[in-house]
Scaffold this motif. Structure first.
Motif, PDB file in Angstrom:
ATOM      1  N   ILE A 197       0.823  -1.075   0.053  1.00 20.25           N
ATOM      2  CA  ILE A 197       0.077  -0.125   0.143  1.00 20.25           C
ATOM      3  C   ILE A 197       1.030   1.414   0.046  1.00 20.25           C
ATOM      4  O   ILE A 197       0.633   2.260  -0.344  1.00 20.25           O
ATOM      5  N   GLY A 238     -12.543   3.011   3.266  1.00 19.44           N
ATOM      6  CA  GLY A 238     -11.795   2.638   2.792  1.00 19.44           C
ATOM      7  C   GLY A 238     -12.143   3.954   1.316  1.00 19.44           C
ATOM      8  O   GLY A 238     -10.941   4.521   0.845  1.00 19.44           O
ATOM      9  N   ILE A 258       0.972   7.211   0.959  1.00 17.32           N
ATOM     10  CA  ILE A 258      -0.356   5.743   0.410  1.00 17.32           C
ATOM     11  C   ILE A 258      -0.255   5.935  -1.210  1.00 17.32           C
ATOM     12  O   ILE A 258      -0.363   6.773  -1.746  1.00 17.32           O
ATOM     13  N   ARG A 263      -2.820   5.651  -3.884  1.00 24.85           N
ATOM     14  CA  ARG A 263      -3.727   5.777  -4.276  1.00 24.85           C
ATOM     15  C   ARG A 263      -4.853   4.726  -4.917  1.00 24.85           C
ATOM     16  O   ARG A 263      -5.536   4.323  -4.708  1.00 24.85           O
ATOM     17  N   LEU A 305      -4.930   1.464  -2.942  1.00 34.18           N
ATOM     18  CA  LEU A 305      -5.801   1.662  -2.124  1.00 34.18           C
ATOM     19  C   LEU A 305      -7.630   1.550  -2.866  1.00 34.18           C
ATOM     20  O   LEU A 305      -8.276   0.529  -2.192  1.00 34.18           O
ATOM     21  N   ILE A 339      -5.870  -1.689   3.854  1.00 34.94           N
ATOM     22  CA  ILE A 339      -7.037  -0.101   3.753  1.00 34.94           C
ATOM     23  C   ILE A 339      -6.868   0.003   5.438  1.00 34.94           C
ATOM     24  O   ILE A 339      -6.836   1.977   5.682  1.00 34.94           O
ATOM     25  N   ALA A 349      -3.273   2.212   4.975  1.00 33.35           N
ATOM     26  CA  ALA A 349      -3.600   3.032   4.517  1.00 33.35           C
ATOM     27  C   ALA A 349      -3.882   4.113   5.480  1.00 33.35           C
ATOM     28  O   ALA A 349      -3.605   5.366   5.783  1.00 33.35           O
ATOM     29  N   SER A 350      -5.463   4.253   6.331  1.00 31.94           N
ATOM     30  CA  SER A 350      -6.035   4.605   7.175  1.00 31.94           C
ATOM     31  C   SER A 350      -5.044   4.735   7.972  1.00 31.94           C
ATOM     32  O   SER A 350      -5.611   6.059   8.688  1.00 31.94           O
TER      33      SER A 350
END
Length: 587
Positions: free
Chosen positions: A382, A526, A540, A542, A545, A563, A566-567
Motif C-alpha cells: 500500500i 477505504g 499511500i 492511491r 488503495l 485499508i 492506509a487509514s
C-alpha cells in the motif's frame, strides 16, 4: 482518579498561561457536565476526573505545596494484610515517600503491584515527577515545549490541545501500521513520548531525565517446577484478594478460553458472588463453553449479542454498559463500575505468541528470525515505491533495538519481556482513551506485579504451548479443567468430550453475514480515505488503495489489512497536516 492531565512550567519563575489551563480543563473529558477537579499553583497545574469506580480518592496535597495524584490503583504491598487499606492510603504512602526524597518515593513505587500512573509535585524543589506501573499498562504521555511540559493519561488530550505541537513521527506511525502499536517510548507524534515500563520522568531545572525504579530482566533464581506452579497459583489468588478488597460481589467477562475462567474460578474460590457475561456469536465454542463454566460455578450469567460493527472494539459494547448499569450496578453499589478482565493472561502466563522455533532462534542469537515468526512486518504494497524501501525496515529496526536493551542470559525470556513491554503495555491504551465515555475500570490480575514475578523468574521453555498454564489451572479447587475450553492452535489441546457442531474461534468465529458486514465497513472506510480532500500521496498508493477497496467490496479478496494500513498513515498525517507541521523520521 480515572483521568489525569496537567502542565508544568520548565522556565523557573514563569507562570503557566491561563489559556493552557483552560484548554486542559476543556479537553480532559468529552462529557459535557463532567466534574473536573484542579490543583496546583502558578507553575504546576493538575486536572483530574474520577468516575468513582474504586470507591476512594487518589489525590493528596499538603501545606508545603507537595501534591501526589494517581489514576488506577498502586496496590502497595504494605496494604496486603490490612482490610481497611485502599488507594487513598496508597496515595498517602507514596506522597510521604516522595515528599521525603525522590529515592524514598521510588522505594515505595517498587512495592506497587497494580496498574496505575501518577505524579508528584514538589513546590519547594521546583520538581515534577511522573511515573507509571511496573508494566506501564496505565499510559502516561509527555510533551515538552520551550516554556512548559504537558502530560496526560490519554493521548487524545494532548492531540486536542492547540498548545501542543503535532508533528508526525513517521517511524512511530510505521510501527503502528506493522504491529498495531509504536515501540518503546515512541508515539505517532515526534515530541510526545509514552512512559516506559516502571519509568519515572523527572522535570526540574528546565530539563527532563528518565529512570526506571524496577527492572524485570533482573529476576530471581528459578524454582523447581512443582514449587513454581504452586507459588504462581498462590500469587494469583493474592492478586484477586487485594483487588476484591473483601467485596461480596464481582462482575467479570467469561469466555470459552482459560484466562477469564481462571479469574472467575479464583473469585468463586475466595467466596465472591460472581456475575458473568459473554460476547461471542451464537453457536461458537466460546459462547457454549462459557455457559457450561458459568453453570459449573453457579455464576449469574448473561449472553450479550456481538455484531460485525462491534469487531475489534474490545469490551466497548452498548449492551455491556447497560448490563453493568442496570443489572450488576444496583447490586454492587459500592463499586459498580469495576469489571474483571483476563487481559494479559494469554501473553504473561500463556506465552501465546511464542513457540519453540522462535525461542530457539533467540537462543542462538538470531532475533530477526524470531521477530519474523512473530510478525510479518509492514504491509508494504500500500506504500508508494519511492517510500517503500525507507519505511519497510523501520519496524524490524525498532524491535531489534528493544530486544537489545533487555538484559539477561535467557534470550527466550528476553523476547517474552519484549512482548510485555510493548504489546501488553499498549494493549489497553484504547480503553483508556475512551474511559471518559465508557465509564468503566478494569481489574487486571494477570498484570499484577507480584504474580508476574513468579512467572518471569522461570525458564521460558516451561511455559510454551500452555503446559505450565495447565499445571497451574489444575491447582484451582473448583475443577476448572473439568469443563471443555477453547484451546489455542498449536497449544495443549482440550481432550475433554465436547458438544458437536460448534464453531472454533480461530477458524470461523463470525458468520458469513457478519463477515460481509465487516468487509463492507472496511471498504467504506477505504472509500472515505480516497475521497478525502487532502491525500498523502507520498505515503499511500492511491491506485493500490482503490484496488483494495473494490476487491474487498466485491468479496473477491479481503484486503481490509491494506485499508487499515492506509487509514493509519492517513489518520496521523491528517492530524499533523492540519497544523502544518512537517513529518519527522525519528531515530
Amino acid at each position: 482518579m480515572t483521568i489525569l492531565a496537567g502542565a508544568f512550567s520548565t522556565k523557573p519563575g514563569k507562570a503557566l498561561p491561563d489559556e493552557l489551563r483552560n484548554a486542559l480543563r476543556r479537553h480532559i473529558s468529552r462529557q459535557p457536565f463532567e466534574a473536573v477537579a484542579e490543583l496546583g499553583d502558578a507553575f504546576c497545574h493538575v486536572a483530574k476526573v474520577d468516575i468513582g469506580a474504586f470507591g476512594a480518592p487518589a489525590m493528596q496535597a499538603d501545606v508545603a505545596g507537595n501534591l501526589t495524584a494517581l489514576a488506577g490503583e498502586a496496590l502497595l504491598r504494605e496494604g496486603d494484610n490490612d482490610p481497611a487499606w485502599n488507594r487513598t492510603r496508597d496515595t498517602a504512602a507514596l506522597h510521604s515517600g516522595f515528599a521525603q526524597s525522590c529515592a524514598a518515593g521510588e522505594l515505595a513505587l517498587a512495592q506497587s503491584q497494580g496498574s496505575f500512573c501518577g505524579l508528584h509535585y514538589s513546590a519547594a524543589r521546583g520538581e515534577l515527577l511522573l511515573f507509571v506501573d511496573r508494566i506501564g499498562a496505565r499510559p502516561l504521555y509527555l510533551w515538552q515545549g520551550e516554556d512548559y511540559a504537558v502530560f496526560a493519561s490519554a493521548l487524545r488530550i494532548l492531540e486536542a490541545l492547540p498548545q501542543v505541537r503535532k508533528e508526525m513521527d513517521v517511524r512511530g506511525v510505521t510501527e503502528i501500521a506493522a504491529f498495531g502499536y509504536a515501540l518503546g517510548e515512541r508515539t505517532a507524534y515526534a515530541g510526545i513520548r509514552m512512559l516506559r515500563s516502571g519509568e519515572i520522568a523527572r522535570l526540574a531545572d528546565g530539563a527532563a531525565t528518565f529512570s526506571v525504579y524496577a527492572r524485570w530482566d533482573e529476576a530471581e533464581a528459578p524454582l523447581p517446577q512443582e514449587q513454581a506452579v504452586q507459588r504462581s497459583y498462590d500469587a494469583f489468588i493474592g492478586a484477586l484478594r487485594r483487588r476484591q478488597r473483601g467485596a461480596s460481589m464481582a462482575a467479570a467477562f467469561l469466555s470459552g478460553g482459560l484466562d477469564s475462567r481462571a479469574i472467575v474460578g479464583g473469585l468463586h474460590a475466595i467466596g465472591a458472588a460472581v456475575y458473568t457475561f459473554n460476547l461471542a456469536p451464537d453457536g461458537k465454542q466460546d459462547q457454549v463453553f462459557a455457559k457450561l463454566m458459568a453453570e459449573h460455578l453457579g455464576t449469574r450469567h448473561v449472553q450479550l449479542v456481538q455484531q460485525g460493527s462491534d469487531a475489534g472494539r474490545g469490551y466497548h459494547k452498548p449492551e455491556l454498559k447497560e448490563w453493568m448499569r442496570h443489572e450488576f450496578g444496583p447490586l454492587a453499589s459500592d463499586r459498580p463500575r469495576l469489571l474483571w478482565s483476563g487481559d494479559g493472561g494469554s501473553v504473561s502466563l500463556g506465552h501465546v505468541y511464542m513457540d519453540r522455533e522462535l525461542v530457539a532462534a533467540m537462543q542462538r542469537g538470531a532475533p530477526a528470525e524470531a521477530l519474523a515468526r512473530f510478525n510479518k512486518g509492514l504491509p508494504s504494497r500500500i506504500i508508494p515505491a519511492a517510500m517503500r524501501e525507507t519505511l519497510q525496515g523501520l519496524p524490524l529496526q525498532g524491535a531489534l533495538e528493544e530486544l537489545d536493551a533487555i538484559q539477561g542470559e535467557d534470550r527466550g525470556r528476553a523476547f517474552h519481556l519484549f512482548l510485555m513491554f510493548n504489546d501488553q503495555r499498549r494493549h489497553l491504551a484504547q480503553h483508556f482513551e475512551e474511559i471518559d465515555r465508557e465509564r468503566m475500570e478494569f481489574q487486571l490480575p494477570f498484570l499484577d506485579a507480584g504474580f508476574l514475578e513468579t512467572v518471569l523468574r522461570q525458564p521460558v521453555e516451561a511455559f510454551l504451548e500452555h503446559r505450565f498454564y495447565m499445571d497451574w489451572l489444575a491447582r484451582f479447587p473448583n475443577g476448572l479443567d473439568t469443563i471443555p475450553w477453547q484451546a489455542y492452535p498449536g497449544h495443549v489441546p482440550c481432550e475433554l468430550p465436547m458438544p458437536t457442531g460448534l464453531k472454533y474461534q480461530w477458524h470461523d468465529y463470525f458468520d458469513p453475514s457478519v463477515l460481509r458486514q465487516m468487509r463492507r465497513h472496511a471498504a467504506d472506510k477505504g472509500r472515505q480515505l480516497l475521497s478525502s480532500q487532502r491525500f498523502p500521496e507520498h505515503l499511500i498508493s492511491r491506485r493500490m488503495l482503490n484496488a483494495a477497496v473494490w476487491l474487498t467490496r466485491l468479496g473477491w479478496r479481503d484486503c481490509a489489512y491494506l485499508i487499515n494500513t492506509a487509514s493509519t498513515f492517513h489518520k496521523y498525517w491528517s492530524a499533523c497536516e492540519a497544523a502544518r507541521a512537517p513529518e519527522r523520521l525519528s531515530r
